[in-house]
Design a protein around this motif. Structure first.
Motif, PDB file in Angstrom:
ATOM      1  N   HIS A 197      -0.753  -5.500   2.925  1.00 23.65           N
ATOM      2  CA  HIS A 197       0.530  -5.344   3.620  1.00 23.65           C
ATOM      3  C   HIS A 197       0.532  -4.044   4.417  1.00 23.65           C
ATOM      4  O   HIS A 197      -0.015  -3.046   3.966  1.00 23.65           O
ATOM      5  CB  HIS A 197       1.671  -5.326   2.597  1.00 23.65           C
ATOM      6  CG  HIS A 197       3.021  -5.683   3.168  1.00 23.65           C
ATOM      7  ND1 HIS A 197       3.694  -4.851   4.034  1.00 23.65           N
ATOM      8  CD2 HIS A 197       3.812  -6.774   3.011  1.00 23.65           C
ATOM      9  CE1 HIS A 197       4.843  -5.425   4.382  1.00 23.65           C
ATOM     10  NE2 HIS A 197       4.939  -6.590   3.778  1.00 23.65           N
ATOM     11  N   ALA A 218       3.019  -2.144   4.979  1.00 20.82           N
ATOM     12  CA  ALA A 218       3.977  -1.158   4.484  1.00 20.82           C
ATOM     13  C   ALA A 218       3.467  -0.529   3.191  1.00 20.82           C
ATOM     14  O   ALA A 218       3.212  -1.234   2.212  1.00 20.82           O
ATOM     15  CB  ALA A 218       5.335  -1.804   4.237  1.00 20.82           C
ATOM     16  N   SER A 219       3.341   0.783   3.173  1.00 16.55           N
ATOM     17  CA  SER A 219       2.961   1.483   1.944  1.00 16.55           C
ATOM     18  C   SER A 219       3.942   1.119   0.844  1.00 16.55           C
ATOM     19  O   SER A 219       5.147   1.127   1.052  1.00 16.55           O
ATOM     20  CB  SER A 219       2.993   3.002   2.165  1.00 16.55           C
ATOM     21  OG  SER A 219       2.069   3.384   3.148  1.00 16.55           O
ATOM     22  N   ASP A 228      -2.447  -1.240   1.220  1.00 13.80           N
ATOM     23  CA  ASP A 228      -1.044  -1.180   1.641  1.00 13.80           C
ATOM     24  C   ASP A 228      -0.813   0.032   2.525  1.00 13.80           C
ATOM     25  O   ASP A 228      -0.883   1.171   2.086  1.00 13.80           O
ATOM     26  CB  ASP A 228      -0.089  -1.185   0.435  1.00 13.80           C
ATOM     27  CG  ASP A 228      -0.240   0.005  -0.498  1.00 13.80           C
ATOM     28  OD1 ASP A 228      -1.387   0.477  -0.663  1.00 13.80           O
ATOM     29  OD2 ASP A 228       0.777   0.473  -1.048  1.00 13.80           O
ATOM     30  N   LEU A 266       3.552   7.534   3.116  1.00 16.20           N
ATOM     31  CA  LEU A 266       4.734   7.194   3.917  1.00 16.20           C
ATOM     32  C   LEU A 266       4.904   8.260   4.989  1.00 16.20           C
ATOM     33  O   LEU A 266       4.689   9.446   4.739  1.00 16.20           O
ATOM     34  CB  LEU A 266       5.978   7.131   3.024  1.00 16.20           C
ATOM     35  CG  LEU A 266       6.041   5.943   2.064  1.00 16.20           C
ATOM     36  CD1 LEU A 266       7.201   6.103   1.084  1.00 16.20           C
ATOM     37  CD2 LEU A 266       6.166   4.623   2.822  1.00 16.20           C
ATOM     38  N   ALA A 311       9.432   0.331   3.937  1.00 14.99           N
ATOM     39  CA  ALA A 311       9.426   0.528   5.393  1.00 14.99           C
ATOM     40  C   ALA A 311      10.447  -0.370   6.086  1.00 14.99           C
ATOM     41  O   ALA A 311      10.971  -0.012   7.140  1.00 14.99           O
ATOM     42  CB  ALA A 311       8.033   0.269   5.955  1.00 14.99           C
TER      43      ALA A 311
END
Lengths: 342, 428
Positions: A106, A108-109, A130, B200, B317
């Motif tokens: 994916h 998204a982390s 991820d 992030l 996210a």
């Protein structure tokens, strides 16, 4: 109890060594005329790929098929995900079809962590990469490759990477491979040095269990393995470095630089390589470069992980040692819920 | 109108007194007042404060009524002890014309739970390019005095300068959402140790601090006042402290969540902790508490930001930024400021009622608890301890970071101009 592989940081030394040892057993299967084990017969695994990654998907698929699992490939492109279906709905749809494990890639982390901990599904979750967070099976296959080359295929069994000096070069900031490798290599006793231009090292790296250097040449001479990370050309448009040429000159690995490495030292790359950027064709095609080996080892590692997560109560091979008493306890420790009074 | 006698309340946390409300006004304050036919509220042990004023609320109406409306938002406000809220301009359509601000203002008055003072957008469509008709919004029935592009930063220095200058003509103030846009592209959480580990995108403190530094200097240069929304870093505190010591007319707010929570919580990847500006570090939390105590930060503002469940029940996210806060603000302030000895209840009244009313020119709010003043009051059971249960919220949304957490204090009664909007913890 659910078991997942979300982050390399969740593995203890013993977990990691068990996976590496199990992967050696699995590698023997690849040497047989019929490369197949009945271990996961009747189990269903879905490869849930929200990001394109043909090589990782194929590697998992090969591992799953060699273990006789039923395999479902789900690519987000052209699926209901592009019509706005959420990760939760997609996962629950798959679970309703009776999936035992979800291998997820994916963008998204944290997406695999959410999948494993939000109560959306019961299946085991294996993180296949991820965002810029983690890629634990990549770190495991890298460690497997290093152990084979630096310690020995048979002498390595049961052993870690104590004292080995590993250098990771390139775009650390955007690399889940770097994060996973730092965590796992530290757990296995190796000394890790990251080399990158300061713009490609994250703020906060000071807390990582590794050294950071901005100078490749001084680090090469004391490295047992040098892992080159892919550097995307687009990064220079965001001013991470001035030009491709300058990047190659300062941080690329060419034959001249490779010659400075100790004689036994190997060159690694998670792929896909950008030849002419972080690595020259001469280095990539040399005997010291383990890129192709890493791909082969990836299948063994993924077989070992899936076997230990899903079928670890039975011996993997009929001639193998007795069932492992210990499973990799890869469940994450619950994060602290409050931090203000610490 | 009817009379109410609040008996034995600790006014601003002081000695027990009786407070008699007659109609919309406080008729008398003192010990041993006679009931004289008034309805009696036994308030022994409870603390009586002027009704709270929130300078930073998102009511979502018009446009996102699935997450909040003026009605549900003002009911949430009354539950939390507020008698006035300032509604942010990032609605659909944006509150950048007299028509939209008048609509929001009127809805608040009609529902009667809490005064709603609309905030006008600084620029058309919050796009940062062209000034909205600030004067028209001021002259409208809503009488807008606070202008903000909150959610977006007025990052163009010339537009910011002009806005600061222009609103001087009618005593307005620009409330800046300090976020340098280029430094925060793809930002998902505070940039630091935790973001490095979690992979992030980082929201660096300098992206807030550099805008605040620029804006206090602009305010000094043009002789205007400027208000800083949801200040979140230790560095921002230092800049505001310096600016005030220089005589610059700057005021600043801090949210309850930045007084309590840190970026360590993001390790859960649970988007309920995703907020803008992001949760910072322990060091920042302590600097913010100290600054609120010593007055460098003037007020607490909730940045109440309701979102529907599906916008938080997803990967980090993809999730929306923001937390609801009206119904937990006072409890968080009690825990972080009062129970720690940093602020007394008079101080809480100052930071959550008096000063925000002054900054926003909310007449009739933030007044002393004394005879002749408007009866905007809140009664708090400060001895109460309980776990936060979002199911009991009056807000339409449930995106609280405090679910299941034990917090002190409970608002029992709220009066808006003498009319009870909350009685024994229940909305009227």
């Amino acid at each position: 109890m659910q078991r997942h592989l979300i982050s390399a940081a969740d593995l203890t030394r013993d977990d990691a060594v068990l996976i590496l040892d199990t992967a050696e057993e699995m590698a023997r299967v690849a040497d047989r005329p019929i490369k197949k084990l009945p271990t996961l017969r009747g189990r269903t695994i879905v490869n849930l790929f929200f990001e394109d990654s043909t090589r990782t998907r194929i590697s998992f698929e090969a591992a799953e098929k060699r273990l006789s699992a039923d395999v479902i490939n789900f690519s987000a492109k052209g699926s209901s995900v592009s019509k706005g279906e959420s990760l939760k709905d997609t996962a629950q749809t798959l679970e309703a079809m009776g999936v035992d494990a979800v291998v997820i890639r994916h963008g998204a982390s944290g997406a695999p962590y959410r999948l494993a901990t939000s109560g959306w599904i019961d299946a085991a979750v294996v993180n296949a990469g991820d965002g810029t967070h983690q890629h634990p099976t990549q770190a495991l296959l890298d460690a497997f490759t290093m152990r084979r080359r630096l310690v020995g295929r048979d002498t390595g069994l049961g052993r870690d990477l104590s004292g080995r000096r590993i250098t990771i070069v390139g775009d650390v900031l955007h690399s889940r491979v770097a994060r996973s490798n730092v965590d796992l290599l530290h757990t296995l006793g190796a000394e890790v040095t990251l080399v990158a231009p300061p713009t490609l090292v994250p703020v906060g790296v000071g807390n990582w269990p590794c050294e950071v250097s901005y100078d490749l040449d001084s680090t090469l001479v004391k490295s047992d393995a040098v892992m080159m990370l892919r550097v995307q050309r687009e990064r220079m448009n965001a001013a991470f470095f001035p030009t491709e040429r300058e990047y190659s000159r300062r941080y690329g690995l060419d034959a001249e630089r490779m010659a400075k490495m100790p004689g036994h030292a190997i060159v690694m790359h998670p792929g896909p390589m950008v030849r002419g950027m972080e690595i020259t064709a001469e280095v990539a095609d040399s005997d010291r470069c383990t890129v192709v080996e890493q791909v082969a080892n990836g299948v063994s590692i993924r077989m070992a992980v899936l076997y230990l997560l899903l079928g670890g109560n039975e011996p993997a091979l009929s001639h193998a040692r007795q069932p492992v008493a210990h499973h990799p306890a890869t469940e994450r420790v619950a994060p602290p819920t409050g931090s203000e009074e610490k | 109108m009817s009379k109410t006698l609040i008996r034995g309340a600790k006014v601003l946390g002081g000695e027990p007194q009786d407070v008699l409300i007659d109609g919309g006004t406080i008729a008398a304050v003192g010990p041993g007042l006679g009931a004289d036919g008034a309805e009696v509220v036994e308030a022994a042990g409870q603390v009586l404060l002027p009704g709270l004023v929130d300078l930073h609320t998102h009511l979502r109406e018009p446009g996102r009524e699935d997450s909040e409306t003026v009605l549900t938002g003002t009911r949430a406000a009354a539950s939390g002890g507020y008698t006035a809220v300032f509604a942010m301009a990032n609605t659909f359509p944006v509150a950048d014309t007299a028509g939209v601000v008048e609509q929001v203002y009127r809805l608040g008055r009609e529902h009667g739970y809490c005064d709603v003072q609309p905030i006008g957008a600084v620029t058309v469509g919050l796009e940062g390019r062209k000034l909205a008709e600030l004067g028209a919004m001021h002259e409208s029935a809503a009488g807008v005095t606070v202008f903000s592009d909150d959610g977006k930063c007025v990052d163009d220095a010339v537009i910011m300068r002009r806005a600061l200058e222009y609103v001087k003509a009618f005593g307005g103030v620009v409330a800046q959402h300090a976020q340098e846009p280029r430094l925060t592209e793809g930002a998902q959480m505070n940039e630091g140790v935790v973001s490095a580990e979690l992979g992030l995108g980082g929201w660096p403190a300098v992206a807030e601090e550099s805008i605040i530094a620029r804006d206090v200097l602009l305010a000094e240069h043009v002789g205007s006042r400027v208000h800083i929304c949801h200040l979140s870093t230790a560095g921002s505190v230092e800049i505001v402290r310096w600016a005030k010591s220089r005589g610059i007319d700057v005021t600043a707010e801090v949210t309850p969540h930045h007084l309590l929570l840190t970026d360590e919580l993001v390790r859960s990847y649970n988007p309920v902790y995703k907020v803008n500006p992001p949760l910072r570090t322990e060091r920042d939390v302590h600097a913010l508490r100290e600054a609120l105590a010593d007055g460098t930060i003037d007020i607490v503002a909730t940045d109440h930001a309701p979102h529907p469940h599906e916008d938080k029940d997803c990967e980090w996210a993809a999730a929306a930024m923001g937390m609801v806060g009206l119904e937990t603000a006072l409890s968080v302030v009690q825990q972080t400021m009062v129970d720690t000895g940093l602020l007394d209840w008079a101080g809480v009244a100052d930071r959550m009622s008096v000063r925000p009313a002054q900054i926003g020119r909310a007449t009739g709010h933030g007044r002393p608890v004394s005879a002749g003043e408007p009866a905007n009051l809140v009664l708090v059971d400060t001895a109460y301890r309980g776990r936060v249960d979002p199911a009991g919220f009056a807000s339409r949304s449930r995106n609280t970071p405090y679910e299941g957490r034990e917090l002190p204090g409970r608002v029992t009664h709220t009066w808006l101009r003498g009319k009870a909007t909350l009685v024994d913890g229940k909305l009227t």
